[in-house]
Every structure is written in structure tokens, then in C-alpha cells.
Write a protein that holds these residues in place. Structure first.
Motif, PDB file in Angstrom:
ATOM      1  N   UNK A 189      16.563  52.802 -15.306  1.00  0.00           N
ATOM      2  CA  UNK A 189      16.102  51.043 -15.679  1.00  0.00           C
ATOM      3  C   UNK A 189      14.172  51.565 -16.564  1.00  0.00           C
ATOM      4  N   UNK A 190      13.444  52.355 -16.265  1.00  0.00           N
ATOM      5  CA  UNK A 190      12.418  52.640 -16.492  1.00  0.00           C
ATOM      6  C   UNK A 190      12.460  52.793 -18.086  1.00  0.00           C
ATOM      7  N   UNK A 191      13.834  53.123 -19.062  1.00  0.00           N
ATOM      8  CA  UNK A 191      14.038  52.987 -20.786  1.00  0.00           C
ATOM      9  C   UNK A 191      13.724  51.748 -20.444  1.00  0.00           C
ATOM     10  N   UNK A 192      15.114  50.842 -20.162  1.00  0.00           N
ATOM     11  CA  UNK A 192      15.027  49.411 -20.058  1.00  0.00           C
ATOM     12  C   UNK A 192      13.542  48.692 -20.586  1.00  0.00           C
ATOM     13  N   UNK A 193      13.050  48.803 -19.597  1.00  0.00           N
ATOM     14  CA  UNK A 193      11.613  48.182 -19.536  1.00  0.00           C
ATOM     15  C   UNK A 193      10.683  48.517 -20.323  1.00  0.00           C
ATOM     16  N   UNK A 194      11.386  49.701 -21.055  1.00  0.00           N
ATOM     17  CA  UNK A 194      10.364  49.898 -22.745  1.00  0.00           C
ATOM     18  C   UNK A 194      11.118  49.223 -23.565  1.00  0.00           C
ATOM     19  N   UNK A 197      10.238  46.124 -23.994  1.00  0.00           N
ATOM     20  CA  UNK A 197       8.826  45.257 -24.190  1.00  0.00           C
ATOM     21  C   UNK A 197       8.953  45.546 -26.145  1.00  0.00           C
ATOM     22  N   UNK A 198       9.992  46.106 -26.400  1.00  0.00           N
ATOM     23  CA  UNK A 198       9.479  46.568 -27.822  1.00  0.00           C
ATOM     24  C   UNK A 198       9.791  45.626 -28.098  1.00  0.00           C
ATOM     25  N   UNK A 199      11.342  44.968 -28.142  1.00  0.00           N
ATOM     26  CA  UNK A 199      11.606  43.553 -28.805  1.00  0.00           C
ATOM     27  C   UNK A 199      10.967  42.392 -28.698  1.00  0.00           C
ATOM     28  N   UNK A 200      10.041  41.851 -27.362  1.00  0.00           N
ATOM     29  CA  UNK A 200       9.357  41.278 -27.476  1.00  0.00           C
ATOM     30  C   UNK A 200       8.328  41.170 -28.704  1.00  0.00           C
ATOM     31  N   UNK A 201       8.084  40.176 -29.022  1.00  0.00           N
ATOM     32  CA  UNK A 201       6.199  40.131 -29.556  1.00  0.00           C
ATOM     33  C   UNK A 201       5.358  40.056 -28.608  1.00  0.00           C
ATOM     34  N   UNK A 265       3.830  51.209 -16.741  1.00  0.00           N
ATOM     35  CA  UNK A 265       3.770  52.311 -17.894  1.00  0.00           C
ATOM     36  C   UNK A 265       4.783  52.332 -19.412  1.00  0.00           C
ATOM     37  N   UNK A 266       5.668  51.155 -19.587  1.00  0.00           N
ATOM     38  CA  UNK A 266       6.845  51.386 -19.807  1.00  0.00           C
ATOM     39  C   UNK A 266       6.166  50.185 -21.064  1.00  0.00           C
ATOM     40  N   UNK A 267       5.154  50.052 -21.059  1.00  0.00           N
ATOM     41  CA  UNK A 267       4.133  48.931 -22.507  1.00  0.00           C
ATOM     42  C   UNK A 267       3.733  47.534 -22.028  1.00  0.00           C
ATOM     43  N   UNK A 268       3.897  47.017 -21.119  1.00  0.00           N
ATOM     44  CA  UNK A 268       3.422  45.486 -20.656  1.00  0.00           C
ATOM     45  C   UNK A 268       1.910  45.771 -20.040  1.00  0.00           C
ATOM     46  N   UNK A 269       1.230  44.880 -20.910  1.00  0.00           N
ATOM     47  CA  UNK A 269      -0.194  44.737 -20.658  1.00  0.00           C
ATOM     48  C   UNK A 269      -0.433  44.062 -18.969  1.00  0.00           C
ATOM     49  N   UNK A 270       0.700  43.225 -18.494  1.00  0.00           N
ATOM     50  CA  UNK A 270       0.337  43.031 -17.979  1.00  0.00           C
ATOM     51  C   UNK A 270       2.003  42.549 -16.924  1.00  0.00           C
ATOM     52  N   UNK A 271       1.812  42.854 -14.975  1.00  0.00           N
ATOM     53  CA  UNK A 271       2.797  42.892 -14.615  1.00  0.00           C
ATOM     54  C   UNK A 271       2.775  42.054 -12.948  1.00  0.00           C
ATOM     55  N   UNK A 272       4.239  40.975 -12.999  1.00  0.00           N
ATOM     56  CA  UNK A 272       3.336  39.858 -11.642  1.00  0.00           C
ATOM     57  C   UNK A 272       4.658  40.005 -11.029  1.00  0.00           C
ATOM     58  N   UNK A 273       4.413  39.741  -9.135  1.00  0.00           N
ATOM     59  CA  UNK A 273       5.414  38.766  -8.263  1.00  0.00           C
ATOM     60  C   UNK A 273       4.783  37.423  -8.242  1.00  0.00           C
ATOM     61  N   UNK A 274       5.977  36.856  -8.363  1.00  0.00           N
ATOM     62  CA  UNK A 274       5.690  35.055  -8.283  1.00  0.00           C
ATOM     63  C   UNK A 274       5.857  34.800  -7.366  1.00  0.00           C
ATOM     64  N   UNK A 275       5.533  34.090  -6.021  1.00  0.00           N
ATOM     65  CA  UNK A 275       6.136  34.110  -4.964  1.00  0.00           C
ATOM     66  C   UNK A 275       7.058  32.389  -4.702  1.00  0.00           C
ATOM     67  N   UNK A 276       8.006  32.524  -4.717  1.00  0.00           N
ATOM     68  CA  UNK A 276       8.632  30.954  -4.846  1.00  0.00           C
ATOM     69  C   UNK A 276       9.090  30.655  -3.269  1.00  0.00           C
TER      70      UNK A 276
END
Ligand SMILES: [Zn+2]
Length: 295
Positions: A189-194, A197-201, A265-276
Motif C-alpha cells: 500500500x505504501x507504493x500506492x500512496x507514492x 502523490x506522483x500523479x496529483x498536482x 513518507x510517500x511524499x504528501x506534505x499533510x495527512x489528516x483524519x476527519x471525524x464525522x
């Protein structure tokens, strides 16, 4: 407030185990109160409907509940609320409607936004395609076909094959990726996170749901794919519904809070969990989250 004028379903955001750990006792105490309200709704026959506002339909709808996804353990009753309360018109369950609500109320995206979803033959994808006509969808068709190639699947033609660990899209292609209960089925799954990230602007977001265990600091690896293609597991194998396979898909991990560290670690600048949470919108049970990672 949400754009519908009804109370927002979005509670707090958390970016780490530490943030969650410092408040989780309070959240759990509050959850007991929330769940009491839930029980007002569920002390009913085997199957019932809750009238609530569907973010996807932008209308009040009947949402169906049954006990099929409920199990007992440790003296508690666990209800898979994320999978329940299906809108009887659009068919979306609680977690799918939460993702829709997030896009509608927390993101500012024009109808021409570039969006990718690793799903293509689901009813949900047809809804997203209506909202964002240029949305690209894909399925994991077969390990033997090239990424980006098109295939007939059931009654669908031109279904694009993609492997989330090796996407065929160029760098910086999308404003938003929406992934709904997919990453738990990907051993690496870590490769899929990376790759996401690569294909997002830059500034683009990965918005997703996975089965998430908020009491787990660390993600628990439940099964390992061996080099010969066989699976090793010390747990009972857990399969989830998959529109591409009658046998379902194997769940390789139960995610915990270390998932947010993996995203960074996969390259994203921020990561968050949003509680609903919010019965007004047909979201019962607590605590449940959607996740974002921002490039
Ligand atoms: Zn609906």
C-alpha cells in the motif's frame, strides 16, 4: 453549517496518533452519548429506514438499516455503520456519502476538475461522473494487461485497467483522487500512496476511506503476499465485497494511525483524519473518519 443549511457532519481533524491519543478518552465518553442517540434509532425491527438528508441526492431520503453487518465481541455489539444506511435512491452507504459530503462542503472544486477514482463499474462512480464529467475511473482488470488499456467487463465496455502501485498517468495529472476502501487490498500500500502523490498536482488531494481501527497506533499487517504469489497469514483470511470478483478481495491490513506517517513518507506534505457523525445526514456510530493527504 453545511451548504444545505443543516448542521455540518464534520467534527475534529487529527494528524497523528499523539493528537488522537490526547483526546480519545473524551471522544469515547462523548461517543457513548452519541450512541445513545443511535440506539433511539435502532431499537426497532430487523430492518428499518431512517429519514435523513443525502448529500449525494441533495434531498431527504429513506436510508435502510439491517443487522446483517453486526457482530458481538467482548460483551459489545459492533455495528458496521460505515457500510449501512443505504440511500434508497443513489445507493450510497454512510462512508460513501461522507466522502461526497467532504467534496461538497470542504473542497472548492469546479465541475471541470480533474478527478481520478480507482473504481469504474460501481453505482458510485456513475454518480461521481455526473458531478465531474471528466472524471477518470479504472478497475484492476487483470495482472496480464497493460496499465491504461481498455477492456469489456460484464455489461461495461472500455473499462480502464490500472494498478495503483504502477499508474500509467503522467506526473501532476489530477486535482483529486477519491479511493473508497481499496488500499486495504493492496499488499504494497505504501507504493500506492507514492503513486497517488506522483500523479496529483501540487496542492492536489487524495481523499479516501479504509477500514480504520482508531485504537491502533500502528497498522496491523494481516496477510503477506509471498514472491511465489501465495499468501501467508496468521489470521483468519478476511475477504471484502469486490464488484470485479465474486470471491471478494483479500484484506491485507487493518489500518491504524501510522497510516498518516506512511502518507507523509510517500511524499504528501499533510495527512489528516476527519471525524464525522450526524443522524441528520444518516451517519450513526462513532468514531468514523475519512482521510486526506495533500501533495
Ligand atoms: Zn442519495
Amino acid at each position: 453549517m453545511s451548504k444545505s443549511g443543516l448542521p455540518s457532519i464534520w467534527l475534529e481533524d487529527y494528524s497523528s496518533w499523539g493528537e488522537w491519543d490526547s483526546v480519545r478518552a473524551d471522544v469515547a465518553a462523548n461517543s457513548l452519548l452519541l450512541n445513545e442517540e443511535d440506539y433511539l434509532h435502532i431499537h426497532k425491527p430487523k430492518r428499518f429506514s431512517l429519514r435523513a438528508f443525502c448529500s449525494c441526492c441533495s434531498e431527504h431520503r429513506d436510508m435502510t438499516f439491517d443487522w446483517s453487518l453486526t457482530f458481538a465481541g467482548n460483551g459489545n455489539l459492533y455495528i458496521a455503520w460505515t457500510e449501512l444506511l443505504l440511500c434508497q435512491v443513489c445507493g450510497m452507504n454512510s462512508r460513501m456519502r461522507a466522502v461526497w459530503d467532504f467534496v461538497a462542503n470542504k473542497l472548492e472544486l469546479p465541475p471541470g476538475a480533474k478527478i481520478y477514482l480507482p473504481e469504474a463499474i460501481t453505482p458510485g462512480f456513475q454518480q461521481w461522473k455526473r458531478r465531474f464529467p471528466s472524471a477518470v475511473g479504472s478497475e484492476y482488470v487483470s495482472p496480464d494487461v497493460p496499465a491504461g488499456s481498455l477492456h469489456a467487463v460484464g455489461t461495461f465496455s472500455n473499462v480502464r485497467h490500472e494498478d495503483l502501485t504502477q499508474l500509467s498517468f503522467a506526473d501532476d495529472s489530477f486535482d483529486l483522487i477519491i479511493s473508497q476502501d481499496v488500499f486495504e487490498h493492496i499488499p504494497d500500500f505504501r507504493s500506492s500512496f507514492a503513486e497517488c502523490c506522483r500523479v496529483l498536482r501540487k496542492g492536489g488531494k487524495l481523499l479516501f476511506t479504509v477500514p480504520f481501527f482508531p485504537d491502533q497506533k500502528m497498522t496491523e499487517i494481516r496477510a503477506i503476499l509471498l514472491p511465489d504469489g501465495s499468501v501467508h497469514s496468521d489470521f483468519p483470511l478476511e475477504y471484502h465485497g469486490n464488484p470485479m470478483s465474486s470471491g471478494g478481495s483479500l484484506c491485507f491490513q487493518h489500518f491504524g494511525w501510522s497510516m498518516l506517517d506512511d502518507l507523509r513518507a510517500a511524499g504528501f506534505s499533510q495527512a489528516a483524519a476527519h471525524n464525522y457523525w450526524g443522524p441528520t445526514f444518516g451517519h450513526l456510530g462513532s468514531p468514523f473518519f475519512v482521510f486526506t493527504a495533500t501533495k
